[in-house]
Design a protein around this motif. Structure first.
Motif, PDB file in Angstrom:
ATOM      1  N   LEU A   1      -6.314   6.702   0.632  1.00 27.62           N
ATOM      2  CA  LEU A   1      -5.286   7.746   0.619  1.00 27.62           C
ATOM      3  C   LEU A   1      -5.626   8.854  -0.379  1.00 27.62           C
ATOM      4  O   LEU A   1      -5.325  10.025  -0.148  1.00 27.62           O
ATOM      5  CB  LEU A   1      -3.923   7.134   0.302  1.00 27.62           C
ATOM      6  N   LYS A   2      -6.254   8.491  -1.478  1.00 29.49           N
ATOM      7  CA  LYS A   2      -6.646   9.494  -2.471  1.00 29.49           C
ATOM      8  C   LYS A   2      -7.663  10.476  -1.914  1.00 29.49           C
ATOM      9  O   LYS A   2      -7.767  11.607  -2.391  1.00 29.49           O
ATOM     10  CB  LYS A   2      -7.214   8.813  -3.717  1.00 29.49           C
TER      11      LYS A   2
ATOM     12  N   TYR B   1       1.112   3.944  -3.094  1.00 26.14           N
ATOM     13  CA  TYR B   1       0.815   5.369  -2.945  1.00 26.14           C
ATOM     14  C   TYR B   1       1.972   6.215  -3.464  1.00 26.14           C
ATOM     15  O   TYR B   1       1.754   7.229  -4.141  1.00 26.14           O
ATOM     16  CB  TYR B   1       0.542   5.699  -1.476  1.00 26.14           C
TER      17      TYR B   1
ATOM     18  N   LEU C   1      -4.873   2.564  -1.320  1.00 24.73           N
ATOM     19  CA  LEU C   1      -4.789   3.737  -2.175  1.00 24.73           C
ATOM     20  C   LEU C   1      -6.116   4.489  -2.320  1.00 24.73           C
ATOM     21  O   LEU C   1      -6.114   5.731  -2.277  1.00 24.73           O
ATOM     22  CB  LEU C   1      -4.241   3.341  -3.556  1.00 24.73           C
TER      23      LEU C   1
ATOM     24  N   ASN D   1       0.821  -1.204   0.000  1.00 29.31           N
ATOM     25  CA  ASN D   1       0.000   0.000   0.000  1.00 29.31           C
ATOM     26  C   ASN D   1       0.862   1.264   0.000  1.00 29.31           C
ATOM     27  O   ASN D   1       0.610   2.209  -0.750  1.00 29.31           O
ATOM     28  CB  ASN D   1      -0.935   0.017   1.208  1.00 29.31           C
TER      29      ASN D   1
ATOM     30  N   PRO E   1       0.160   6.191   5.398  1.00 32.15           N
ATOM     31  CA  PRO E   1       0.378   5.642   4.056  1.00 32.15           C
ATOM     32  C   PRO E   1       0.353   4.121   3.964  1.00 32.15           C
ATOM     33  O   PRO E   1       0.481   3.585   2.849  1.00 32.15           O
ATOM     34  CB  PRO E   1       1.755   6.198   3.663  1.00 32.15           C
TER      35      PRO E   1
ATOM     36  N   GLN F   1       1.571   8.912  -6.266  1.00 33.84           N
ATOM     37  CA  GLN F   1       1.770  10.317  -5.907  1.00 33.84           C
ATOM     38  C   GLN F   1       2.881  10.974  -6.720  1.00 33.84           C
ATOM     39  O   GLN F   1       2.776  12.148  -7.100  1.00 33.84           O
ATOM     40  CB  GLN F   1       2.091  10.421  -4.412  1.00 33.84           C
TER      41      GLN F   1
END
Length: 305
Positions: free
Chosen positions: A194-195, A143, A191, A139, A187, A147
């Motif tokens: 996290l977005k 990310y 994802l 994960n 983090p 990113q």
């Protein structure tokens, strides 16, 4: 002469455990403190890989883990021999490993990173023209690829706590809030979560975000990480509405079972010299694992000074 005993506790341990500690922090803070502690005995109220790291940085000290069962899914999901073969299949890449890994895993690494310095260290390597493989957290690596547009090959292990956060439950929780709502996330989370976050960062980074928050007290702040840190957040800002992000059907009950093995009784026994001693690492393994850890610590001390 009495021996100097230092007790370290991670933010994810219970509040009463943190109150017993000489130092409370995230992985980077505790690693730095362990290196400088000059302690004879280090009681590490955390999980096994953290106690191993303390021993690697302080080979002369006796390091005691309160409960032998306090491991980490990122460790248990990683077969070290398979990892060795994976690394050898990328001979022109720098192997960057998250600190949530065993001593044997670290010994196969070129750099160790924490969630606080991973962005800066990997950016530093790319600026030098290096290619990177990242392990063990899928994960976190995913990310970073998303990113920053990296194309790092990733190992496939996850934190079983953070991996439970999901977008559907989060959307439902956010829609149920009548006031303004924010999401901050570790983090290690998936994802899609996290977005959606207004801030993604380390345990200490999220705590500092809360401390500096200047929005309305009516706002709701969801936190996608292990529930232990909510104690520190609410202690710092008791006026704020701070909630753990849901994992399913609105459930806000996501704890690391391994961190919670650090009970008052277990920590007290460890402070008296009883517990699991980190005395099984060979000198060669510690030497190999220390090099990438020291690279990370030296970088962090220069970069964040």
């Amino acid at each position: 002469m009495s021996k100097r005993v230092v007790t370290l506790a991670h933010y994810y341990t219970q509040p009463e455990i943190q109150q017993m500690a000489d130092k409370v922090g995230d992985s980077l803070e505790l690693s730095l403190f362990a290196r400088e502690s000059k302690a004879d005995i280090i009681v590490f109220a955390g999980v096994r890989f953290m106690a191993e790291t303390a021993k690697i940085l302080n080979p002369q000290a006796e390091v005691i883990l309160p409960d032998a069962g306090s491991t980490c899914s990122l460790v248990t999901q990683t077969d070290v021999e398979a990892l060795r073969q994976w690394r050898e299949s990328h001979p022109d890449h720098v192997h960057v490993s998250y600190i949530n890994s065993s001593a044997a895993h670290k010994a196969l690494s070129d750099w160790i990173v924490t969630s606080r310095n991973v962005d800066d260290i990997i950016a530093h390597l790319y600026e030098q023209g290096k290619k990177v493989i990242f392990s063990p957290d899928r994960n976190m690596g995913g990310y970073l690829n998303y990113q920053y547009g990296y194309d790092m090959p990733l190992w496939s292990a996850v934190c079983e706590v953070h991996d439970k956060f999901n977008e559907a439950a989060l959307n439902e929780a956010l829609e149920a809030v009548n006031s303004k709502a924010y999401l901050i996330a570790h983090p290690e989370s998936p994802l899609p979560v996290l977005k959606r976050a207004q801030y993604v960062g380390s345990t200490s980074g999220m705590l500092n975000w809360i401390k500096a928050y200047d929005g309305a007290v009516s706002d709701v702040i969801f936190v996608a990480t292990e529930d232990g840190i909510l104690y520190n957040m609410r202690l710092a800002r008791p006026e704020l509405d701070i909630r753990q992000a849901p994992i399913y059907a609105g459930c806000q009950c996501n704890s690391c079972p391994y961190m919670k093995m650090n009970t008052i009784e277990a920590v007290k026994r460890a402070q008296q010299g009883h517990g699991t001693r980190i005395d099984y690492l060979s000198q060669a393994e510690m030497d190999a694992a220390r090099l990438p850890i020291e690279r990370m610590l030296d970088f962090s001390q220069r970069y964040y000074a």
